[in-house]
Write a protein that holds these residues in place. Structure first.
Motif, PDB file in Angstrom:
ATOM      1  N   ARG A  68      -0.020   3.843  -0.893  1.00 49.30           N
ATOM      2  CA  ARG A  68       0.072   2.982  -1.467  1.00 49.30           C
ATOM      3  C   ARG A  68       0.630   1.854  -1.228  1.00 49.30           C
ATOM      4  O   ARG A  68       1.786   2.974  -0.161  1.00 49.30           O
ATOM      5  CB  ARG A  68       0.614   3.378  -3.289  1.00 49.30           C
ATOM      6  N   TYR A 101       0.976  -2.715  -6.310  1.00 52.08           N
ATOM      7  CA  TYR A 101       1.935  -2.624  -7.825  1.00 52.08           C
ATOM      8  C   TYR A 101       3.361  -2.151  -7.844  1.00 52.08           C
ATOM      9  O   TYR A 101       4.244  -2.250  -8.817  1.00 52.08           O
ATOM     10  CB  TYR A 101       0.994  -2.199  -8.236  1.00 52.08           C
ATOM     11  N   GLU A 102       3.854  -2.189  -6.087  1.00 52.17           N
ATOM     12  CA  GLU A 102       5.442  -1.506  -6.220  1.00 52.17           C
ATOM     13  C   GLU A 102       6.144  -3.282  -5.338  1.00 52.17           C
ATOM     14  O   GLU A 102       5.804  -3.405  -4.836  1.00 52.17           O
ATOM     15  CB  GLU A 102       5.404  -0.867  -5.952  1.00 52.17           C
ATOM     16  N   VAL A 134       6.753  -2.535 -10.840  1.00 48.12           N
ATOM     17  CA  VAL A 134       5.775  -2.242 -10.275  1.00 48.12           C
ATOM     18  C   VAL A 134       4.982  -2.645 -11.417  1.00 48.12           C
ATOM     19  O   VAL A 134       5.472  -3.033 -12.742  1.00 48.12           O
ATOM     20  CB  VAL A 134       5.606  -0.557 -11.098  1.00 48.12           C
ATOM     21  N   SER A 137      -1.058  -1.725 -14.938  1.00 45.69           N
ATOM     22  CA  SER A 137      -0.999  -0.757 -15.684  1.00 45.69           C
ATOM     23  C   SER A 137       0.311   0.347 -15.690  1.00 45.69           C
ATOM     24  O   SER A 137       0.890   0.336 -16.576  1.00 45.69           O
ATOM     25  CB  SER A 137      -2.436  -0.128 -16.038  1.00 45.69           C
ATOM     26  N   ARG A 138       0.678   0.721 -14.557  1.00 46.11           N
ATOM     27  CA  ARG A 138       1.266   1.382 -14.419  1.00 46.11           C
ATOM     28  C   ARG A 138       3.192   0.812 -14.792  1.00 46.11           C
ATOM     29  O   ARG A 138       3.963   0.635 -15.745  1.00 46.11           O
ATOM     30  CB  ARG A 138       1.310   1.707 -13.182  1.00 46.11           C
ATOM     31  N   ARG A 141       2.817   0.871 -18.378  1.00 46.14           N
ATOM     32  CA  ARG A 141       3.862   1.903 -19.613  1.00 46.14           C
ATOM     33  C   ARG A 141       5.045   1.721 -19.097  1.00 46.14           C
ATOM     34  O   ARG A 141       5.888   2.868 -19.455  1.00 46.14           O
ATOM     35  CB  ARG A 141       2.795   3.091 -18.415  1.00 46.14           C
ATOM     36  N   GLU A 143       6.857   2.203 -16.055  1.00 47.94           N
ATOM     37  CA  GLU A 143       6.609   3.309 -14.983  1.00 47.94           C
ATOM     38  C   GLU A 143       7.444   2.874 -14.177  1.00 47.94           C
ATOM     39  O   GLU A 143       7.158   1.663 -13.309  1.00 47.94           O
ATOM     40  CB  GLU A 143       5.485   3.978 -14.549  1.00 47.94           C
TER      41      GLU A 143
END
Length: 149
Positions: A68, A101-102, A134, A137-138, A141, A143
């Motif tokens: 990623r 996504y990070e 993040v 979806s992560r 949640r 994360e």
């Protein structure tokens, strides 16, 4: 105030702004030199805050983690909370738009403005001076682990 990609005509003003916002460091500390800025203009994640001149900038790049991408901030500096917060929002959108996504940044020195703006933008401290957000979806949640670890 509006936010846009940095461009070569900004280079001299960026160098002056960086030294004004972050005074008293040795020459190697500063990132707003033509060679580095040319690289960051191509990164897709480096922006300036503009309103009758430059009020801040963020220099960031994607870093491949093997499975990623993480957008890593090399430098963020702003003359106001508004500019800092806007640069962080712009950076997060640019990361999300390319499925990175990070987003991570190292915070050092006088961090009060950066920490306030980063917290408002959804970033959290990891206890190691690494601020992460993040996305997707992560992120929904909650994360936060694994970013540059």
């Amino acid at each position: 105030m509006h936010y846009r990609y940095l461009e070569e005509p900004d280079f001299a003003e960026l160098a002056d702004l960086e030294r004004r916002l972050l005074p008293g460091h040795p020459e190697h500390f500063y990132r707003c030199n033509p060679q580095a800025l040319r690289y960051f203009t191509r990164s897709g994640h480096s922006f300036v805050a503009v309103e009758d001149g430059l009020h801040g900038f963020v220099l960031a790049q994607p870093v491949w983690q093997g499975d990623r991408a993480t957008v890593l901030v090399s430098r963020i500096a702003a003359a106001s909370d508004e500019a800092c917060a806007g640069l962080l929002r712009t950076l997060v959108k640019s990361a999300y738009d390319v499925n990175a996504y990070e987003v991570a940044l190292l915070a050092g020195g006088d961090r009060s403005r950066l920490l306030r703006s980063a917290e408002d933008a959804g970033f959290d401290a990891t206890g190691q001076e690494l601020l992460v957000r993040v996305l997707g979806s992560r992120g929904a949640r909650g994360e936060k682990s694994g970013v540059l670890e």
